[in-house]
Design a protein around this motif. Structure first.
Motif, short mmCIF file in Angstrom:
data_model
loop_
_atom_site.label_atom_id
_atom_site.label_comp_id
_atom_site.label_asym_id
_atom_site.label_seq_id
_atom_site.Cartn_x
_atom_site.Cartn_y
_atom_site.Cartn_z
N THR A 135 0.83 -1.21 0.00
CA THR A 135 0.00 0.00 0.00
C THR A 135 0.86 1.25 0.00
O THR A 135 0.60 2.21 -0.74
CB THR A 135 -0.93 0.01 1.23
N SER A 136 1.90 1.25 0.83
CA SER A 136 2.79 2.39 0.93
C SER A 136 3.47 2.69 -0.40
O SER A 136 3.51 3.84 -0.85
CB SER A 136 3.85 2.14 2.01
N CYS A 137 4.00 1.66 -1.06
CA CYS A 137 4.71 1.86 -2.33
C CYS A 137 3.78 2.39 -3.41
O CYS A 137 4.16 3.28 -4.18
CB CYS A 137 5.35 0.55 -2.77
N ILE A 138 2.56 1.84 -3.48
CA ILE A 138 1.60 2.31 -4.49
C ILE A 138 1.24 3.76 -4.26
O ILE A 138 1.23 4.59 -5.18
CB ILE A 138 0.34 1.42 -4.46
N ALA A 139 0.94 4.10 -3.00
CA ALA A 139 0.52 5.47 -2.68
C ALA A 139 1.66 6.46 -2.87
O ALA A 139 1.47 7.56 -3.41
CB ALA A 139 -0.01 5.53 -1.25
N ILE A 140 2.87 6.10 -2.44
CA ILE A 140 4.01 7.00 -2.56
C ILE A 140 4.38 7.21 -4.03
O ILE A 140 4.76 8.31 -4.44
CB ILE A 140 5.21 6.46 -1.76
N TYR A 141 4.25 6.15 -4.85
CA TYR A 141 4.54 6.29 -6.28
C TYR A 141 3.64 7.34 -6.90
O TYR A 141 4.10 8.18 -7.70
CB TYR A 141 4.36 4.95 -6.98
#
Length: 381
Positions: A26-32
């Motif tokens: 979730t973090s990687c998708i949102a930060i991207y």
């Protein structure tokens, strides 16, 4: 005895680890999506993955020791934390109006994040030791324990307020409060503390309206007051309310299913950190934010189970402190994104970008895993 012959590594809570993996995704998708705004032009996703790897190594390091060993190390960890906070006054760098960071080349480190974990361990040790010494408790023993906890929490809190970093000091209060609730102190004392705190806030409000110049000179800075103005009336304060208005607009425009991945159109300063929840709300809508909140709910639920099932009070206190720390940060971060709480700059645990925050959360997570893996279940209690 059901699992007395299993090693701690055979009793790892894989449900908690799976939830942590989902948090990473979730973090990687949102930060991207957030970094596409182009405020800094950096690859925050890669850096976040690196910090997750470092945090994973920290979890393994925490798991190697029996959690009871942290009782022996608690005052050493507390002392190191105090020294790091004192060092900030001399060697610290100022970021966003607060002198809270050490900078080494291109790496920034916020020691107050790690001090959160050391405070959990220290106060848990204080409570466990006090309750072991005073099996039969009177009002005097309860007040003595309250004094010990207050002194332990007061030092780091004062040093963080001097930076000034109101948000982190509120997390210290949440940690202390959650441990007070499970410490065995009489409820009449705890309710009296709540009443005193309410009275204190009322006095501050009275001073603000009666002596505004004194209030702004000695109690809260102008920028801190602006955050309250922005919280109460973001549309009436164009400059101070800019972040809140855009966060509300982003979440509201996402509606039920969101605009889609990488389709965010609302500009959000510090989108990868403070306002990552608004990015999720805009691109994945109510459904996406509900999933994120559900992940946190399940994680906290598993941690509560670990606290209840622990064979030793110290293990239960450790879990309670971590629960208080994470729950408050989740509530505060999501709350400031939807105007329930004023903006304080507290990151969303495991989701927001930030090396110090991720490392602290992972160490705290490792403590709970440690307690779970060393909990013995008996066929007959």
């Amino acid at each position: 005895m059901e699992n007395n012959h299993k090693s701690p590594w055979q009793q790892i809570d894989y449900n908690l680890l799976f939830l942590l993996f989902l948090m990473l995704c979730t973090s990687c998708i949102a930060i991207y999506s957030a970094q596409l705004i182009g405020q800094y032009g950096e690859n925050f996703v890669l850096k976040q993955i690196v910090w997750y790897v470092i945090g994973g190594i920290a979890i393994v390091g925490v798991m190697i020791l029996d959690y009871d060993q942290f009782r022996k190390l608690s005052w050493y960890l507390y002392g190191v934390g105090i020294l790091l906070l004192l060092g900030i006054m001399v060697f610290g760098s100022e970021v966003n109006g607060a002198k809270s960071w050490y900078k080494f080349g291109g790496i920034a480190f916020q020691p107050s994040e790690i001090v959160k974990v050391s405070l959990v361990i220290t106060i848990s040790n204080i409570i466990a030791g006090h309750n072991e010494k005073y099996i039969i408790r009177t009002m005097r023993e309860d007040l003595l324990l309250l004094g010990k906890i207050g002194l332990a929490a007061g030092g780091p809190m004062l040093l963080v307020l001097m930076q000034p970093d109101l948000g982190t000091s509120l997390v210290f209060i949440a940690i202390t409060g959650s441990l007070l609730l499970v410490s065995g102190i009489r409820w009449r004392i705890i309710l009296s503390l709540v009443a005193l705190f309410s009275l204190f806030v009322s006095v501050l409000v009275w001073i603000y309206f009666t002596f505004p110049e004194f209030f702004m000179a000695h109690i809260l800075d102008a920028y801190q007051l602006d955050r309250f103005y922005a919280w109460l009336d973001p549309y009436g304060h164009p400059d101070a309310g800019y972040h809140t208005r855009n966060a509300l607009l982003a979440i509201g425009s996402g509606m039920l299913f969101g605009k889609g991945f990488k389709e965010g159109a609302i500009y959000l300063p510090e989108a990868q950190t403070d306002f990552i929840f608004s990015v999720i709300g805009e691109e994945f809508g109510f459904l996406g934010t509900s999933i994120v909140i559900s992940l946190f709910f399940l994680m906290i639920y598993r941690m509560i189970n670990t606290a209840l099932e622990s064979n030793e009070p110290f293990g239960s206190y450790l879990c309670s402190g971590v629960i208080g720390m994470l729950t408050f940060q989740v509530f505060q971060n999501i709350g400031m994104n939807i105007q329930v709480m004023p903006i304080t700059g507290i990151p969303l645990p495991f989701i927001s970008y930030g090396g110090s925050s991720i490392l602290a959360c992972m160490i705290a997570f490792g403590l709970v895993l440690n307690v779970r893996s060393r909990t013995r279940k008996y066929m007959f209690e």
